[in-house]
Design a protein around this motif. Sequence first.
Motif, PDB file in Angstrom:
ATOM      1  N   ALA A 238       1.133  -1.129   0.106  1.00  0.00           N
ATOM      2  CA  ALA A 238      -0.052  -0.584  -0.395  1.00  0.00           C
ATOM      3  C   ALA A 238       1.613   1.033  -0.318  1.00  0.00           C
ATOM      4  CB  ALA A 238      -0.888   0.165   1.380  1.00  0.00           C
ATOM      5  N   GLU A 239       0.038   2.453  -0.244  1.00  0.00           N
ATOM      6  CA  GLU A 239       0.731   3.463   0.048  1.00  0.00           C
ATOM      7  C   GLU A 239       1.689   3.490   1.277  1.00  0.00           C
ATOM      8  OE1 GLU A 239       2.145   7.107  -1.874  1.00  0.00           O
ATOM      9  OE2 GLU A 239       0.898   5.893  -3.237  1.00  0.00           O
ATOM     10  N   ASP A 240       1.247   3.387   2.148  1.00  0.00           N
ATOM     11  CA  ASP A 240       1.654   3.422   3.598  1.00  0.00           C
ATOM     12  C   ASP A 240       3.257   2.588   4.027  1.00  0.00           C
ATOM     13  OD1 ASP A 240       0.410   1.607   3.696  1.00  0.00           O
ATOM     14  OD2 ASP A 240      -0.693   2.281   5.607  1.00  0.00           O
ATOM     15  N   GLY A 241       3.601   1.680   3.283  1.00  0.00           N
ATOM     16  CA  GLY A 241       4.256   0.853   2.993  1.00  0.00           C
ATOM     17  C   GLY A 241       3.850  -0.414   3.543  1.00  0.00           C
ATOM     18  N   SER A 242       2.751  -0.270   4.130  1.00  0.00           N
ATOM     19  CA  SER A 242       2.336  -1.763   4.477  1.00  0.00           C
ATOM     20  C   SER A 242       1.821  -3.054   3.309  1.00  0.00           C
ATOM     21  CB  SER A 242       1.170  -2.053   5.511  1.00  0.00           C
ATOM     22  OG  SER A 242      -0.466  -1.256   4.773  1.00  0.00           O
ATOM     23  N   SER A 243       1.907  -3.943   3.307  1.00  0.00           N
ATOM     24  CA  SER A 243       1.723  -5.047   2.891  1.00  0.00           C
ATOM     25  C   SER A 243       0.146  -6.164   2.803  1.00  0.00           C
ATOM     26  CB  SER A 243       2.828  -6.097   2.468  1.00  0.00           C
ATOM     27  OG  SER A 243       2.960  -6.848   3.731  1.00  0.00           O
ATOM     28  N   ALA A 244       0.109  -6.622   1.623  1.00  0.00           N
ATOM     29  CA  ALA A 244      -1.261  -7.519   2.283  1.00  0.00           C
ATOM     30  C   ALA A 244      -1.500  -8.185   1.383  1.00  0.00           C
ATOM     31  CB  ALA A 244      -2.694  -6.337   1.475  1.00  0.00           C
ATOM     32  N   LEU A 245      -2.120  -9.222   1.873  1.00  0.00           N
ATOM     33  CA  LEU A 245      -1.820 -10.928   0.672  1.00  0.00           C
ATOM     34  C   LEU A 245      -3.658 -10.581  -0.256  1.00  0.00           C
ATOM     35  CD1 LEU A 245      -0.167 -13.357  -0.305  1.00  0.00           C
ATOM     36  CD2 LEU A 245      -1.580 -14.128   1.600  1.00  0.00           C
ATOM     37  N   VAL A 246      -3.729 -10.393  -1.300  1.00  0.00           N
ATOM     38  CA  VAL A 246      -4.274 -10.389  -2.147  1.00  0.00           C
ATOM     39  C   VAL A 246      -4.705 -11.471  -2.532  1.00  0.00           C
ATOM     40  CG1 VAL A 246      -4.255  -7.750  -1.695  1.00  0.00           C
ATOM     41  CG2 VAL A 246      -3.668  -8.924  -3.420  1.00  0.00           C
ATOM     42  N   GLN A 247      -6.370 -11.487  -2.641  1.00  0.00           N
ATOM     43  CA  GLN A 247      -6.666 -12.724  -4.231  1.00  0.00           C
ATOM     44  C   GLN A 247      -6.504 -12.260  -5.893  1.00  0.00           C
ATOM     45  OE1 GLN A 247      -7.349 -15.594  -3.187  1.00  0.00           O
ATOM     46  NE2 GLN A 247      -7.576 -15.089  -1.178  1.00  0.00           N
TER      47      GLN A 247
END
Length: 223
Positions: A171-180
């Motif tokens: 994301a823009e804030d540097g955090s990550s996400a696992l997405v489908q």
Amino acid sequence: MAVGGFLRTVTGYPTVLFTFALAVVVAYWGVVLVGGVHLHGGHGGHGGHGGRAGKGGNGRAGHGGRHFRGGVQKVFGLGGIPVTVAGSLLIAFGWFCSLTGQVVLGSGHSAVLLPAALAGGWAGARLMAWPLGRVMPVPAPPPTRLDFVGRNCVIRTGRVGPDFGQAEVRAEDGSSALVQVRQSSDEAASIGSELRVGASALIYDYDVEGEFFRVMPGPAAGN
């Protein structure tokens, strides 16, 4: 002005319209003062963090509504402050202008008083918007899944097809996400193979009904 005359004025047309609205505003801010309502409203978390971006609502309505309200405020010169504050100022100044005009001109000029009161309410709110905007700026809207569209991601499953796949996106804030994520059969055929683990891909769309992102081969990570 006697109490009886004051009551007749605030309940006479067109001031009564602002009186009713002002009563609602006072009640709202009374609730705010006792802590029952947040000034800017509730803020939802990032739908895509913690591996949850593939589930839940898409955030379109809320995101679009915020932009719509912000656009209307800017058009009327009331941007930079929360919409609740802008509306409260408009009503309060409008009530005062209508009350003053009705006392000075009398109730026989109601056709003129209403638009004049609205104009006066806007002018007063516009005058207060700038200094208030310096002390209570509108917070940026929280990110949504739609913010991921156009971003690069890295495939984290053995393959990505029309019915399966996951990828990691930042994301823009540097955090990550696992997405489908999904890759159409036509896209896979055009490159001769499906996207594989470790490959860089570009998110180009979000499927609302399926609650997944559509991806295509993208530039290598770091480019």
